[in-house]
Design a protein around this motif. Structure first.
Motif, PDB file in Angstrom:
ATOM      1  N   GLN A  93       0.845  -1.181   0.000  1.00  0.00           N
ATOM      2  CA  GLN A  93       0.000   0.000   0.000  1.00  0.00           C
ATOM      3  C   GLN A  93       0.886   1.239   0.000  1.00  0.00           C
ATOM      4  O   GLN A  93       2.071   1.170   0.359  1.00  0.00           O
ATOM      5  CB  GLN A  93      -0.923  -0.053   1.209  1.00  0.00           C
ATOM      6  N   GLY A 100       3.622  -2.368  -6.620  1.00  0.00           N
ATOM      7  CA  GLY A 100       4.267  -1.332  -5.817  1.00  0.00           C
ATOM      8  C   GLY A 100       5.784  -1.325  -5.999  1.00  0.00           C
ATOM      9  O   GLY A 100       6.412  -0.267  -5.955  1.00  0.00           O
ATOM     10  N   GLN A 111       6.916   0.547  -9.093  1.00  0.00           N
ATOM     11  CA  GLN A 111       6.684   1.981  -8.870  1.00  0.00           C
ATOM     12  C   GLN A 111       7.882   2.578  -8.136  1.00  0.00           C
ATOM     13  O   GLN A 111       8.276   3.717  -8.383  1.00  0.00           O
ATOM     14  CB  GLN A 111       5.391   2.189  -8.072  1.00  0.00           C
ATOM     15  N   HIS A 155      -0.986   8.196  -9.062  1.00  0.00           N
ATOM     16  CA  HIS A 155      -2.332   7.799  -8.657  1.00  0.00           C
ATOM     17  C   HIS A 155      -3.248   8.987  -8.951  1.00  0.00           C
ATOM     18  O   HIS A 155      -3.030  10.080  -8.412  1.00  0.00           O
ATOM     19  CB  HIS A 155      -2.327   7.467  -7.160  1.00  0.00           C
ATOM     20  N   HIS A 165      -0.315  -9.521 -10.177  1.00  0.00           N
ATOM     21  CA  HIS A 165      -0.248 -10.378  -9.006  1.00  0.00           C
ATOM     22  C   HIS A 165      -0.793 -11.722  -9.459  1.00  0.00           C
ATOM     23  O   HIS A 165      -0.835 -12.022 -10.629  1.00  0.00           O
ATOM     24  CB  HIS A 165      -1.129  -9.833  -7.872  1.00  0.00           C
TER      25      HIS A 165
HETATM   26  N1  GLN Z   1      -0.036   1.361  -3.928  1.00  0.00           N
HETATM   27  C1  GLN Z   1       0.105   1.110  -5.292  1.00  0.00           C
HETATM   28  C2  GLN Z   1      -1.098   1.422  -6.164  1.00  0.00           C
HETATM   29  O1  GLN Z   1      -2.237   1.369  -5.689  1.00  0.00           O
HETATM   30  C3  GLN Z   1       0.525  -0.330  -5.437  1.00  0.00           C
HETATM   31  C4  GLN Z   1      -0.567  -1.340  -5.260  1.00  0.00           C
HETATM   32  C5  GLN Z   1      -0.064  -2.733  -5.349  1.00  0.00           C
HETATM   33  O2  GLN Z   1       1.105  -2.976  -5.088  1.00  0.00           O
HETATM   34  N2  GLN Z   1      -0.932  -3.661  -5.677  1.00  0.00           N
HETATM   35  O3  GLN Z   1      -0.927   1.739  -7.322  1.00  0.00           O
END
Ligand code: GLN
Length: 275
Positions: free
Chosen positions: A76, A110, A113, A139, A221
């Protein structure tokens, strides 16, 4: 065990693979632990020694330098921020050095990113990334829809696609599940693939993930590797080849169940892949 080898009690020392697992305490929100287990088991089933090394806040740059394959999962926004505060200096350089020198890895959601230039969360400050992958993630705000659902991609990153095809004998399509708010735009980095079903990097340009050196970045995932065992084998093969500087050919495993699972998902999504 090491002293048994050195004293000659055991003459044959199997090859060993060290899986570095990035921040398992902070970045395990989306079940990507399955990627670690898949690499571990598929290597063990072939007789390789496996060590799983958690790379948490307590770990050092030396720990990172010791690994042969890296796995980074989703998290998150809040946890991503904590990770980036920790992943600085020598630790950041160790991750960069590993990836630049071809250590294979799978980084989900994540994690890419954070390997990119920056991530702008829905709330709060921009989180600067490591800048290893030339991509940015933003985001668009809490009132926008998250990208959630099954994801099917065709791997288009050219070297990876060729290597996967050579191993599997079929064109590489990956099946996964995405769940992200952030939208990613690629700079000068190759996409991992093109979206066949789902949204991928941003729901607009049809790209999914990124591929750089031997680092696979993806929004998939699922976790990714149990559904796409060929990618796990590619990671193992690439890691061993780099470590032992020799061609490695993995023995085949019984993957009928995984293949049936993939078929069932594709059937439900009404996705027909060319054979
Ligand atoms: N926090 C990030 C997003 O919402 C990553 C989410 C995740 O790793 N599934 O884009």
């Amino acid at each position: 065990l090491d002293s048994c080898y050195s004293k000659g009690f055991i003459s044959y020392k199997p090859m060993e693979i060290i899986i570095g697992w990035l921040y398992p305490k902070l970045m395990s929100t989306y079940g990507d632990r399955g990627n670690v287990i898949t690499i571990q088991r598929r290597a063990q089933w072939r007789g390789y020694n496996v060590i799983v090394l958690p790379l948490d806040q307590e770990s050092t740059a030396e720990d990172i330098k010791s690994v042969d394959v890296i796995v980074g999962g989703g998290a998150q926004d809040r946890q991503q921020e904590i990770v980036m505060r920790d992943l600085q200096g020598a630790k950041a350089e160790a991750v960069r050095d590993k990836i630049e020198h071809g250590t294979p890895g799978v980084f989900t959601c994540g994690s890419p990113q954070l390997l990119g230039n920056y991530y702008e969360p829905a709330f709060g400050q921009r989180i600067e990334g490591l800048g290893i992958l030339d991509l940015v993630s933003v985001h668009p705000g809490e009132n926008t829809k998250r990208c959630i659902g099954n994801l099917v991609i065709e791997v288009t990153a050219s070297r990876l696609a060729q290597e996967l095809e050579a191993m599997a004998g079929t064109k590489p399509y990956l099946v996964g599940f995405e769940n992200h708010g952030g939208r990613t735009t690629l700079g000068k980095v190759e996409a991992l693939g093109r979206v066949v079903y789902g949204l991928g990097n941003n729901g607009e340009d049809g790209t999914e993930g990124a591929f750089y050196q031997n680092a696979i970045a993806t929004y998939s995932h699922g976790p990714l590797l149990p559904k796409n065992p060929i990618v796990a084998d590619w990671l193992i093969q690439t890691a061993l080849k780099l470590k032992y500087q020799q061609e490695i050919k993995l023995s085949p495993l019984e993957d009928t169940l995984a293949m049936q699972g993939r078929e069932a998902i594709l059937k439900r999504l009404k996705v027909n892949l060319p054979s």
